[in-house]
Motif scaffolding. Structure first.
Motif, PDB file in Angstrom:
ATOM      1  N   PRO A 294     -62.923  33.642  19.158  1.00 55.23           N
ATOM      2  CA  PRO A 294     -61.927  32.733  19.757  1.00 55.23           C
ATOM      3  C   PRO A 294     -62.464  32.160  21.065  1.00 55.23           C
ATOM      4  O   PRO A 294     -63.391  32.728  21.647  1.00 55.23           O
ATOM      5  CB  PRO A 294     -60.731  33.658  20.018  1.00 55.23           C
ATOM      6  CG  PRO A 294     -60.988  34.874  19.163  1.00 55.23           C
ATOM      7  CD  PRO A 294     -62.476  35.016  19.090  1.00 55.23           C
ATOM      8  N   PRO A 295     -61.913  31.043  21.573  1.00 55.09           N
ATOM      9  CA  PRO A 295     -60.740  30.340  21.045  1.00 55.09           C
ATOM     10  C   PRO A 295     -61.053  29.362  19.918  1.00 55.09           C
ATOM     11  O   PRO A 295     -60.198  29.050  19.126  1.00 55.09           O
ATOM     12  CB  PRO A 295     -60.223  29.584  22.268  1.00 55.09           C
ATOM     13  CG  PRO A 295     -61.447  29.314  23.078  1.00 55.09           C
ATOM     14  CD  PRO A 295     -62.325  30.517  22.898  1.00 55.09           C
ATOM     15  N   LEU A 365     -66.933  25.113  32.298  1.00 54.35           N
ATOM     16  CA  LEU A 365     -66.090  26.109  31.648  1.00 54.35           C
ATOM     17  C   LEU A 365     -64.612  25.700  31.656  1.00 54.35           C
ATOM     18  O   LEU A 365     -63.806  26.258  30.918  1.00 54.35           O
ATOM     19  CB  LEU A 365     -66.244  27.475  32.336  1.00 54.35           C
ATOM     20  CG  LEU A 365     -67.627  28.129  32.241  1.00 54.35           C
ATOM     21  CD1 LEU A 365     -67.674  29.375  33.107  1.00 54.35           C
ATOM     22  CD2 LEU A 365     -67.957  28.480  30.792  1.00 54.35           C
ATOM     23  N   ILE A 366     -64.271  24.734  32.504  1.00 49.17           N
ATOM     24  CA  ILE A 366     -62.862  24.337  32.631  1.00 49.17           C
ATOM     25  C   ILE A 366     -62.270  23.865  31.300  1.00 49.17           C
ATOM     26  O   ILE A 366     -61.140  24.239  30.956  1.00 49.17           O
ATOM     27  CB  ILE A 366     -62.706  23.255  33.728  1.00 49.17           C
ATOM     28  CG1 ILE A 366     -63.051  23.849  35.100  1.00 49.17           C
ATOM     29  CG2 ILE A 366     -61.297  22.677  33.732  1.00 49.17           C
ATOM     30  CD1 ILE A 366     -63.044  22.842  36.236  1.00 49.17           C
ATOM     31  N   PRO A 367     -62.983  23.039  30.498  1.00 48.62           N
ATOM     32  CA  PRO A 367     -62.398  22.637  29.208  1.00 48.62           C
ATOM     33  C   PRO A 367     -62.060  23.806  28.291  1.00 48.62           C
ATOM     34  O   PRO A 367     -61.057  23.753  27.572  1.00 48.62           O
ATOM     35  CB  PRO A 367     -63.491  21.754  28.594  1.00 48.62           C
ATOM     36  CG  PRO A 367     -64.229  21.199  29.770  1.00 48.62           C
ATOM     37  CD  PRO A 367     -64.245  22.305  30.779  1.00 48.62           C
ATOM     38  N   LEU A 368     -62.892  24.874  28.315  1.00 46.05           N
ATOM     39  CA  LEU A 368     -62.584  26.046  27.493  1.00 46.05           C
ATOM     40  C   LEU A 368     -61.293  26.713  27.963  1.00 46.05           C
ATOM     41  O   LEU A 368     -60.434  27.084  27.148  1.00 46.05           O
ATOM     42  CB  LEU A 368     -63.734  27.062  27.549  1.00 46.05           C
ATOM     43  CG  LEU A 368     -64.947  26.780  26.657  1.00 46.05           C
ATOM     44  CD1 LEU A 368     -65.990  27.859  26.850  1.00 46.05           C
ATOM     45  CD2 LEU A 368     -64.529  26.716  25.199  1.00 46.05           C
ATOM     46  N   ILE A 372     -57.577  27.128  25.959  1.00 50.16           N
ATOM     47  CA  ILE A 372     -56.801  28.378  25.882  1.00 50.16           C
ATOM     48  C   ILE A 372     -55.415  28.176  26.474  1.00 50.16           C
ATOM     49  O   ILE A 372     -54.405  28.615  25.911  1.00 50.16           O
ATOM     50  CB  ILE A 372     -57.550  29.516  26.611  1.00 50.16           C
ATOM     51  CG1 ILE A 372     -58.885  29.809  25.905  1.00 50.16           C
ATOM     52  CG2 ILE A 372     -56.695  30.781  26.661  1.00 50.16           C
ATOM     53  CD1 ILE A 372     -59.802  30.733  26.670  1.00 50.16           C
ATOM     54  N   TYR A 373     -55.354  27.493  27.624  1.00 46.01           N
ATOM     55  CA  TYR A 373     -54.074  27.250  28.292  1.00 46.01           C
ATOM     56  C   TYR A 373     -53.120  26.483  27.379  1.00 46.01           C
ATOM     57  O   TYR A 373     -51.942  26.840  27.231  1.00 46.01           O
ATOM     58  CB  TYR A 373     -54.313  26.470  29.586  1.00 46.01           C
ATOM     59  CG  TYR A 373     -53.045  25.975  30.246  1.00 46.01           C
ATOM     60  CD1 TYR A 373     -52.256  26.829  31.013  1.00 46.01           C
ATOM     61  CD2 TYR A 373     -52.620  24.652  30.074  1.00 46.01           C
ATOM     62  CE1 TYR A 373     -51.078  26.375  31.598  1.00 46.01           C
ATOM     63  CE2 TYR A 373     -51.450  24.194  30.655  1.00 46.01           C
ATOM     64  CZ  TYR A 373     -50.684  25.051  31.418  1.00 46.01           C
ATOM     65  OH  TYR A 373     -49.525  24.611  31.993  1.00 46.01           O
ATOM     66  N   PHE A 374     -53.611  25.432  26.750  1.00 42.95           N
ATOM     67  CA  PHE A 374     -52.747  24.613  25.901  1.00 42.95           C
ATOM     68  C   PHE A 374     -52.329  25.358  24.633  1.00 42.95           C
ATOM     69  O   PHE A 374     -51.197  25.220  24.165  1.00 42.95           O
ATOM     70  CB  PHE A 374     -53.433  23.296  25.544  1.00 42.95           C
ATOM     71  CG  PHE A 374     -53.558  22.354  26.705  1.00 42.95           C
ATOM     72  CD1 PHE A 374     -52.431  21.907  27.378  1.00 42.95           C
ATOM     73  CD2 PHE A 374     -54.808  21.927  27.142  1.00 42.95           C
ATOM     74  CE1 PHE A 374     -52.536  21.040  28.453  1.00 42.95           C
ATOM     75  CE2 PHE A 374     -54.919  21.063  28.231  1.00 42.95           C
ATOM     76  CZ  PHE A 374     -53.778  20.621  28.886  1.00 42.95           C
ATOM     77  N   LEU A 375     -53.248  26.150  24.062  1.00 50.38           N
ATOM     78  CA  LEU A 375     -52.888  26.919  22.873  1.00 50.38           C
ATOM     79  C   LEU A 375     -51.821  27.956  23.194  1.00 50.38           C
ATOM     80  O   LEU A 375     -50.838  28.106  22.462  1.00 50.38           O
ATOM     81  CB  LEU A 375     -54.133  27.602  22.283  1.00 50.38           C
ATOM     82  CG  LEU A 375     -55.138  26.707  21.548  1.00 50.38           C
ATOM     83  CD1 LEU A 375     -56.381  27.498  21.180  1.00 50.38           C
ATOM     84  CD2 LEU A 375     -54.515  26.092  20.304  1.00 50.38           C
ATOM     85  N   VAL A 376     -52.035  28.688  24.289  1.00 46.91           N
ATOM     86  CA  VAL A 376     -51.053  29.701  24.693  1.00 46.91           C
ATOM     87  C   VAL A 376     -49.736  29.036  25.075  1.00 46.91           C
ATOM     88  O   VAL A 376     -48.654  29.594  24.863  1.00 46.91           O
ATOM     89  CB  VAL A 376     -51.606  30.547  25.866  1.00 46.91           C
ATOM     90  CG1 VAL A 376     -50.538  31.488  26.411  1.00 46.91           C
ATOM     91  CG2 VAL A 376     -52.819  31.350  25.411  1.00 46.91           C
ATOM     92  N   GLY A 377     -49.815  27.825  25.619  1.00 43.91           N
ATOM     93  CA  GLY A 377     -48.621  27.112  26.046  1.00 43.91           C
ATOM     94  C   GLY A 377     -47.796  26.542  24.901  1.00 43.91           C
ATOM     95  O   GLY A 377     -46.765  25.908  25.142  1.00 43.91           O
ATOM     96  N   PRO A 381     -52.962  23.082  17.788  1.00 42.21           N
ATOM     97  CA  PRO A 381     -54.415  23.054  17.990  1.00 42.21           C
ATOM     98  C   PRO A 381     -54.958  21.636  18.156  1.00 42.21           C
ATOM     99  O   PRO A 381     -55.870  21.406  18.949  1.00 42.21           O
ATOM    100  CB  PRO A 381     -54.960  23.714  16.722  1.00 42.21           C
ATOM    101  CG  PRO A 381     -53.853  24.571  16.241  1.00 42.21           C
ATOM    102  CD  PRO A 381     -52.592  23.863  16.607  1.00 42.21           C
ATOM    103  N   MET A 382     -54.415  20.695  17.397  1.00 39.87           N
ATOM    104  CA  MET A 382     -54.889  19.316  17.487  1.00 39.87           C
ATOM    105  C   MET A 382     -54.621  18.745  18.881  1.00 39.87           C
ATOM    106  O   MET A 382     -55.481  18.107  19.489  1.00 39.87           O
ATOM    107  CB  MET A 382     -54.195  18.464  16.431  1.00 39.87           C
ATOM    108  CG  MET A 382     -54.689  17.027  16.373  1.00 39.87           C
ATOM    109  SD  MET A 382     -53.838  16.093  15.094  1.00 39.87           S
ATOM    110  CE  MET A 382     -52.176  16.109  15.745  1.00 39.87           C
ATOM    111  N   LYS A 383     -53.422  18.995  19.406  1.00 37.98           N
ATOM    112  CA  LYS A 383     -53.074  18.503  20.730  1.00 37.98           C
ATOM    113  C   LYS A 383     -53.910  19.211  21.793  1.00 37.98           C
ATOM    114  O   LYS A 383     -54.352  18.596  22.776  1.00 37.98           O
ATOM    115  CB  LYS A 383     -51.585  18.737  20.989  1.00 37.98           C
ATOM    116  CG  LYS A 383     -50.938  17.703  21.895  1.00 37.98           C
ATOM    117  CD  LYS A 383     -50.805  16.363  21.181  1.00 37.98           C
ATOM    118  CE  LYS A 383     -49.979  15.389  21.993  1.00 37.98           C
ATOM    119  NZ  LYS A 383     -49.883  14.072  21.356  1.00 37.98           N
ATOM    120  N   ALA A 384     -54.139  20.516  21.607  1.00 38.74           N
ATOM    121  CA  ALA A 384     -54.955  21.272  22.557  1.00 38.74           C
ATOM    122  C   ALA A 384     -56.379  20.723  22.600  1.00 38.74           C
ATOM    123  O   ALA A 384     -56.977  20.574  23.675  1.00 38.74           O
ATOM    124  CB  ALA A 384     -54.959  22.752  22.178  1.00 38.74           C
TER     125      ALA A 384
END
Length: 642
Positions: A294-295, A365-368, A372-377, A381-384
């Motif tokens: 992951p992610p 590393l910020i995009p990674l 993760i932030y968007f997935l957890v939020g 997945p497509m939007k993340a």
């Protein structure tokens, strides 16, 4: 000691990639034909970016447009035979490309009419469907290999001639209009769940990884791994494991990972004394694990989420512990092998400084973290992935070295589109196999057969499923392998009461394992090609190094808490700790070394102790810990005497 950069090699890296990664065997074009391909590929990427950001088309239309782009580019980029031209597009491939695009866009153009007469196709519908299926199979053969199209053809023949099969598999048979209507004009076959995932989640994550690579992420990952692990015992091998694990977070292709990081790490491992076959095997095993890391896991993980009907983040979270166990096992074996051979790490002056590296390129590393932030939020997945791409473009401008100029951005868009062709063709073709299973009910019949053969014994059923996955993996890409086995073999596990997450994760792991298992171990053979080693020996060594990867799936079927099924804090922590110790014992048994050489009889005992710790239970854990303590003092005493 030799320089840590890859030496002047006699190997041709591009040739190795093309030999073992069929998706890399595309034409090298120039002039107006190259400009045309760049324009179409960019249009494809921009279409998916736009729909991800501003709203998808109706499901069937989205899938049809996606497949139209895929088939059009596949016929233009991939030669029909080895004798076909590779530096220009022949006229007949232009015709095939246009015909393939028409057969898929036919669904978009006549969408309302097709909906109105659902189940009552016209002669034109049938002709277009027949041509569309034929062209899809040919495109898949070009970009992959003949195995998957042959399986699809067998599936179609089975649909038609079902009444002539043995009673266990027999069905009443279906006429051609019914088969084509089911396979092509609805959402059960070609345009089913697999191509749906390809047209949304998978494409966006491939594009995300492609654009991120254009910022220099690949070199940053290797430098980061060097800074963290380069000085330790057997440092270069640990760098290979660590860099491949990090690379796996953004790339789900085993062979591509080997060729990306292996060109640096394999010569580095050889330079400090690792045998070429061992260096190639380490890189292959580490890179293959990227599909379960992951992610951003391999494409099959997104399809798993759809099959399970759960958010992708649940699949990613469930994969964390198995992935950590996999990489821990590889790292342990690498360390013990280095200790056995007396291999040291790299001198401090030859390594990048961690803090300086993070200051100059740490922003990559910020995009990674954003993904993760968007997935957890709770984002899809497509939007993340969409926001991850925008974040990548924005943060690239923090440094001149990482800035995404227009040529780099175009290259990222082109590579993203090109990188999706193999997955999309496989998803479309394997949809035919899934459609066959739903039309004829074959999946449930095979599940019943597996249970009958195994006598209802779970371990035997797991072994049969494992063998099925590995055999299919000999000719199928991971995504297609997972879909076929999850349709045919996974139902048997579900009937025996295995938790769905554990059952599908089991199938996924052994689909991936095929990349390491001879006789067709593409990742291992790619590593052998870069290392200049014997391919079969590299493959066998890779299987040894990945042994924990082959055992861990059995453990989380027995103890689904490791994939977060009904997990409670204290038992979960206990399961992780004992599994990690078990993985350590497994590494000792495989390498045959701890402080000094381990005699054969003790290796057998250690292996049994590892199984005891990996299997949940107080008594089995106690036995495993007793073996660990005994081995520690026994080997310490032997080492002291020697």
């Amino acid at each position: 000691m030799k320089d840590d950069k890859p030496q002047d090699q006699t190997i041709d890296l591009e040739e190795i990639i093309r030999q073992y990664d069929t998706e890399s065997q595309y034409r090298t074009l120039s002039g107006w034909q190259n400009a045309f391909i760049v324009a179409v590929a960019c249009a494809m990427s921009l279409f998916h970016l736009y729909t991800a950001g501003f709203g998808l088309l109706l499901a069937m239309k989205q899938r049809a447009v996606h497949l139209a782009f895929v088939l059009f580019l596949t016929f233009l980029l991939y030669p029909a035979t080895k004798k076909s031209p590779t530096n220009k597009i022949p006229w007949y491939d232009f015709i095939l490309a246009c015909a393939a695009a028409y057969t898929t866009l036919y669904i978009v153009i006549h969408f309302n009419q097709l909906i109105t007469r659902a189940g009552l196709p016209t002669t034109m519908d049938i002709l277009v469907g027949f041509l569309g299926i034929a062209l899809l199979l040919e495109a898949t053969r070009r970009v992959s290999n003949p195995v998957l199209p042959i399986l699809a053809i067998i599936s179609l023949v089975y649909c038609y001639y079902g009444r002539y099969f043995p009673s266990l598999f027999a069905h009443r048979g279906f006429n051609i209009p019914r088969i084509i209507n089911h396979m092509y004009l609805g959402t059960e076959g070609v345009f089913g769940v697999p191509i749906s995932v390809s047209a949304t989640f998978v494409f966006m994550f491939i594009l995300f990884g492609s654009i991120l690579q254009e910022t220099g992420m690949g070199k940053f990952i290797i430098d980061l791994a060097l800074a963290i692990a380069g000085r330790s015992t057997g440092g270069p091998a640990k760098v290979a494991v660590l860099s491949s694990a990090i690379m796996g977070t953004i790339s789900g292709s085993s062979v591509a990972n080997v060729c990306t990081t292996g060109t640096f790490t394999i010569p580095l491992m050889k330079s400090i004394g690792y045998k070429p076959y061992f260096a190639g095997a380490v890189e292959a095993v580490a890179s293959t694990g990227g599909q379960i890391m992951p992610p951003v896991m391999g494409a099959a993980a997104f399809i798993m989420a759809e099959f399970l009907g759960v958010p992708y983040i649940k699949v990613a979270l469930a994969a964390i512990v198995p992935a950590l166990l996999y990489y821990a096992a590889v790292m342990v074996q690498v360390h013990l092998e280095a200790t056995r051979l007396g291999l040291l790490g790299l001198p401090k002056e030859r390594l990048p400084r961690l803090w300086s590296l993070l200051k100059s390129k740490g922003h990559l590393l910020i995009p990674l973290f954003a993904i993760i932030y968007f997935l957890v939020g709770g984002y899809t997945p497509m939007k993340a992935a969409y926001y991850g791409i925008l974040t990548t473009i924005a943060v690239s401008f923090i440094s001149k070295d990482t800035r995404l100029t227009l040529p780099k951005l175009i290259n990222g868009l082109v590579n993203g589109a090109r990188g999706s062709l193999g997955v999309a063709c496989a998803c479309g073709t394997v949809g035919i196999i899934v459609g066959m299973a739903t039309l004829t009910g074959l999946g449930l019949r095979i599940a019943s057969l597996i249970i009958t053969i195994s006598g209802g014994n779970l371990i035997v059923t797991l072994l049969l499923t494992m063998v099925t996955c590995i055999l299919l993996g000999a000719g199928l890409p991971t995504t297609a392998n997972f879909i076929v086995t999850s349709t045919i073999a996974a139902p048997a596990l579900l009937q025996l009461g295995v938790a769905p997450m554990a059952a599908y994760m089991f199938v996924l792991y052994f689909g991936i394992a095929a990349d390491l298992s001879p006789p067709v171990a593409l990742a291992a053979y790619a590593g052998a090609g870069i290392a200049g080693a014997d391919a079969m020996k590299t493959g066998i060594t890779a299987v040894k190094l990945a042994l924990a990867g082959f055992l861990v799936p059995f453990i989380y079927v027995m103890n689904p808490m490791l994939v977060l099924v009904n997990a409670t804090p204290l038992p979960f922590i206990q399961a992780i700790v004992t599994a990690m110790i078990g993985v350590f014992l497994l590494g000792m048994s495989t390498i045959g070394y701890f402080k000094t050489h381990i005699p054969f009889w003790l290796r057998v005992v250690v292996f049994c102790g590892a199984l005891g710790l990996l299997k949940p239970g107080i008594y089995s854990d106690a036995f495993g810990l007793a073996v660990l303590i005994f081995t520690y003092f026994f080997q310490k005493r032997r080492a002291k005497r020697q």
